[in-house]
Design a protein around this motif. Structure first.
Motif, PDB file in Angstrom:
ATOM      1  N   ALA A  41       0.841  -1.194   0.000  1.00 11.36           N
ATOM      2  CA  ALA A  41       0.000   0.000   0.000  1.00 11.36           C
ATOM      3  C   ALA A  41       0.875   1.242   0.000  1.00 11.36           C
ATOM      4  O   ALA A  41       1.936   1.266   0.631  1.00 11.36           O
ATOM      5  CB  ALA A  41      -0.899   0.004   1.232  1.00 11.36           C
ATOM      6  N   GLU A  42       0.401   2.254  -0.711  1.00  9.05           N
ATOM      7  CA  GLU A  42       1.113   3.530  -0.746  1.00  9.05           C
ATOM      8  C   GLU A  42       0.111   4.647  -0.518  1.00  9.05           C
ATOM      9  O   GLU A  42      -0.946   4.694  -1.164  1.00  9.05           O
ATOM     10  CB  GLU A  42       1.806   3.722  -2.087  1.00  9.05           C
ATOM     11  N   ALA A  43       0.437   5.527   0.424  1.00  8.85           N
ATOM     12  CA  ALA A  43      -0.404   6.691   0.669  1.00  8.85           C
ATOM     13  C   ALA A  43      -0.397   7.565  -0.573  1.00  8.85           C
ATOM     14  O   ALA A  43       0.662   7.782  -1.177  1.00  8.85           O
ATOM     15  CB  ALA A  43       0.096   7.465   1.885  1.00  8.85           C
ATOM     16  N   LEU A  44      -1.558   8.044  -0.977  1.00  8.51           N
ATOM     17  CA  LEU A  44      -1.646   8.840  -2.204  1.00  8.51           C
ATOM     18  C   LEU A  44      -0.863  10.142  -2.111  1.00  8.51           C
ATOM     19  O   LEU A  44      -0.430  10.673  -3.133  1.00  8.51           O
ATOM     20  CB  LEU A  44      -3.109   9.127  -2.552  1.00  8.51           C
ATOM     21  N   ASP A  45      -0.648  10.646  -0.890  1.00  3.34           N
ATOM     22  CA  ASP A  45       0.155  11.869  -0.745  1.00  3.34           C
ATOM     23  C   ASP A  45       1.656  11.576  -0.705  1.00  3.34           C
ATOM     24  O   ASP A  45       2.470  12.479  -0.545  1.00  3.34           O
ATOM     25  CB  ASP A  45      -0.279  12.670   0.485  1.00  3.34           C
ATOM     26  N   GLY A  46       2.034  10.298  -0.849  1.00  2.29           N
ATOM     27  CA  GLY A  46       3.442   9.911  -0.887  1.00  2.29           C
ATOM     28  C   GLY A  46       4.132   9.877   0.465  1.00  2.29           C
ATOM     29  O   GLY A  46       5.337   9.664   0.543  1.00  2.29           O
ATOM     30  N   SER A  47       3.368  10.023   1.544  1.00  2.00           N
ATOM     31  CA  SER A  47       3.975  10.137   2.867  1.00  2.00           C
ATOM     32  C   SER A  47       4.250   8.811   3.574  1.00  2.00           C
ATOM     33  O   SER A  47       4.947   8.792   4.592  1.00  2.00           O
ATOM     34  CB  SER A  47       3.088  10.996   3.774  1.00  2.00           C
ATOM     35  N   ASP A  48       3.720   7.692   3.060  1.00  2.00           N
ATOM     36  CA  ASP A  48       3.902   6.425   3.774  1.00  2.00           C
ATOM     37  C   ASP A  48       3.744   5.258   2.813  1.00  2.00           C
ATOM     38  O   ASP A  48       3.177   5.387   1.724  1.00  2.00           O
ATOM     39  CB  ASP A  48       2.887   6.309   4.909  1.00  2.00           C
ATOM     40  N   TYR A  49       4.244   4.103   3.259  1.00  2.00           N
ATOM     41  CA  TYR A  49       4.269   2.889   2.453  1.00  2.00           C
ATOM     42  C   TYR A  49       4.139   1.695   3.388  1.00  2.00           C
ATOM     43  O   TYR A  49       4.716   1.694   4.479  1.00  2.00           O
ATOM     44  CB  TYR A  49       5.595   2.828   1.683  1.00  2.00           C
ATOM     45  N   ILE A  50       3.391   0.682   2.967  1.00  2.00           N
ATOM     46  CA  ILE A  50       3.209  -0.550   3.742  1.00  2.00           C
ATOM     47  C   ILE A  50       3.483  -1.728   2.817  1.00  2.00           C
ATOM     48  O   ILE A  50       3.025  -1.740   1.670  1.00  2.00           O
ATOM     49  CB  ILE A  50       1.760  -0.666   4.279  1.00  2.00           C
ATOM     50  N   SER A  51       4.210  -2.723   3.307  1.00  2.00           N
ATOM     51  CA  SER A  51       4.447  -3.933   2.537  1.00  2.00           C
ATOM     52  C   SER A  51       4.572  -5.113   3.496  1.00  2.00           C
ATOM     53  O   SER A  51       5.310  -5.039   4.482  1.00  2.00           O
ATOM     54  CB  SER A  51       5.724  -3.783   1.709  1.00  2.00           C
ATOM     55  N   LEU A  52       3.848  -6.182   3.188  1.00  2.00           N
ATOM     56  CA  LEU A  52       3.887  -7.352   4.064  1.00  2.00           C
ATOM     57  C   LEU A  52       3.596  -8.614   3.280  1.00  2.00           C
ATOM     58  O   LEU A  52       2.986  -8.582   2.210  1.00  2.00           O
ATOM     59  CB  LEU A  52       2.878  -7.210   5.204  1.00  2.00           C
ATOM     60  N   ASN A  53       4.038  -9.724   3.851  1.00  2.00           N
ATOM     61  CA  ASN A  53       3.692 -11.061   3.385  1.00  2.00           C
ATOM     62  C   ASN A  53       3.139 -11.823   4.579  1.00  2.00           C
ATOM     63  O   ASN A  53       3.648 -11.689   5.700  1.00  2.00           O
ATOM     64  CB  ASN A  53       4.924 -11.795   2.852  1.00  2.00           C
ATOM     65  N   LEU A  54       2.090 -12.602   4.338  1.00  2.00           N
ATOM     66  CA  LEU A  54       1.527 -13.469   5.364  1.00  2.00           C
ATOM     67  C   LEU A  54       1.519 -14.878   4.797  1.00  2.00           C
ATOM     68  O   LEU A  54       0.911 -15.133   3.755  1.00  2.00           O
ATOM     69  CB  LEU A  54       0.102 -13.039   5.736  1.00  2.00           C
ATOM     70  N   TYR A  55       2.225 -15.778   5.471  1.00  2.00           N
ATOM     71  CA  TYR A  55       2.331 -17.165   5.021  1.00  2.00           C
ATOM     72  C   TYR A  55       1.439 -18.042   5.883  1.00  2.00           C
ATOM     73  O   TYR A  55       1.479 -17.959   7.110  1.00  2.00           O
ATOM     74  CB  TYR A  55       3.785 -17.646   5.110  1.00  2.00           C
ATOM     75  N   HIS A  56       0.635 -18.895   5.242  1.00  2.00           N
ATOM     76  CA  HIS A  56      -0.256 -19.819   5.940  1.00  2.00           C
ATOM     77  C   HIS A  56       0.465 -21.166   6.037  1.00  2.00           C
ATOM     78  O   HIS A  56       0.543 -21.915   5.069  1.00  2.00           O
ATOM     79  CB  HIS A  56      -1.576 -19.955   5.191  1.00  2.00           C
ATOM     80  N   LEU A  57       1.016 -21.442   7.202  1.00  2.00           N
ATOM     81  CA  LEU A  57       1.808 -22.651   7.428  1.00  2.00           C
ATOM     82  C   LEU A  57       1.033 -23.638   8.283  1.00  2.00           C
ATOM     83  O   LEU A  57       0.089 -23.261   8.985  1.00  2.00           O
ATOM     84  CB  LEU A  57       3.124 -22.279   8.120  1.00  2.00           C
ATOM     85  N   GLY A  58       1.457 -24.880   8.263  1.00  2.00           N
ATOM     86  CA  GLY A  58       0.816 -25.897   9.088  1.00  2.00           C
ATOM     87  C   GLY A  58       0.830 -25.546  10.566  1.00  2.00           C
ATOM     88  O   GLY A  58      -0.100 -25.863  11.301  1.00  2.00           O
ATOM     89  N   ALA A  59       1.875 -24.865  11.011  1.00  2.00           N
ATOM     90  CA  ALA A  59       2.007 -24.493  12.423  1.00  2.00           C
ATOM     91  C   ALA A  59       1.293 -23.173  12.745  1.00  2.00           C
ATOM     92  O   ALA A  59       1.342 -22.713  13.871  1.00  2.00           O
ATOM     93  CB  ALA A  59       3.485 -24.379  12.784  1.00  2.00           C
ATOM     94  N   GLY A  60       0.663 -22.571  11.740  1.00  2.23           N
ATOM     95  CA  GLY A  60      -0.030 -21.300  11.944  1.00  2.23           C
ATOM     96  C   GLY A  60       0.465 -20.251  10.962  1.00  2.23           C
ATOM     97  O   GLY A  60       1.374 -20.494  10.173  1.00  2.23           O
ATOM     98  N   ASP A  61      -0.134 -19.084  11.024  1.00  6.01           N
ATOM     99  CA  ASP A  61       0.232 -18.002  10.118  1.00  6.01           C
ATOM    100  C   ASP A  61       1.526 -17.330  10.557  1.00  6.01           C
ATOM    101  O   ASP A  61       1.779 -17.171  11.754  1.00  6.01           O
ATOM    102  CB  ASP A  61      -0.880 -16.952  10.061  1.00  6.01           C
ATOM    103  N   LEU A  62       2.327 -16.927   9.573  1.00  6.84           N
ATOM    104  CA  LEU A  62       3.588 -16.245   9.820  1.00  6.84           C
ATOM    105  C   LEU A  62       3.565 -14.916   9.081  1.00  6.84           C
ATOM    106  O   LEU A  62       3.497 -14.879   7.848  1.00  6.84           O
ATOM    107  CB  LEU A  62       4.757 -17.104   9.334  1.00  6.84           C
ATOM    108  N   LEU A  63       3.589 -13.820   9.833  1.00  2.25           N
ATOM    109  CA  LEU A  63       3.578 -12.480   9.262  1.00  2.25           C
ATOM    110  C   LEU A  63       5.012 -12.002   9.086  1.00  2.25           C
ATOM    111  O   LEU A  63       5.812 -12.051  10.018  1.00  2.25           O
ATOM    112  CB  LEU A  63       2.816 -11.525  10.194  1.00  2.25           C
ATOM    113  N   ARG A  64       5.301 -11.513   7.881  1.00  2.00           N
ATOM    114  CA  ARG A  64       6.625 -10.980   7.571  1.00  2.00           C
ATOM    115  C   ARG A  64       6.470  -9.583   6.955  1.00  2.00           C
ATOM    116  O   ARG A  64       6.262  -9.442   5.755  1.00  2.00           O
ATOM    117  CB  ARG A  64       7.370 -11.883   6.583  1.00  2.00           C
ATOM    118  N   PRO A  65       6.550  -8.554   7.797  1.00  3.08           N
ATOM    119  CA  PRO A  65       6.564  -7.192   7.251  1.00  3.08           C
ATOM    120  C   PRO A  65       7.845  -6.985   6.452  1.00  3.08           C
ATOM    121  O   PRO A  65       8.867  -7.615   6.717  1.00  3.08           O
ATOM    122  CB  PRO A  65       6.570  -6.306   8.494  1.00  3.08           C
TER     123      PRO A  65
END
Length: 83
Positions: A41-65
């Motif tokens: 995600a990118e703020a339309l005013d250019g002030s911020d940015y978000i990037s993440l991956n979420l992996y669905h594993l057998g042991a549960g979800d793993l969030l990787r910003p």
């Protein structure tokens, strides 16, 4: 609502959203045959940015910003409302 449950409510593909008082362009996609999700995600005013991956594993979800804190991405996804 869990992080993964909130993420799955967001549209696949590119959409506009509101979060934290800003307008955003957001892209959510499935990776690895649906075993993972990517959100950028990118703020339309250019002030911020978000990037993440979420992996669905057998042991549960793993969030990787991507080069930002987990707290930042969790707060963003919790606040994000598609428009």
């Amino acid at each position: 609502m869990t992080f993964a449950a909130k993420l799955v409510t967001l549209p696949l593909g590119t959409f506009r959203g509101l979060a934290q008082g800003k307008n955003w362009t957001v892209t959510r996609s499935l990776v690895s045959g649906g075993k993972g999700e990517k959100l950028v995600a990118e703020a339309l005013d250019g002030s911020d940015y978000i990037s993440l991956n979420l992996y669905h594993l057998g042991a549960g979800d793993l969030l990787r910003p991507c080069e930002m804190s987990e707290t930042k991405v969790r707060r963003f996804v919790a606040a994000l409302v598609p428009i």
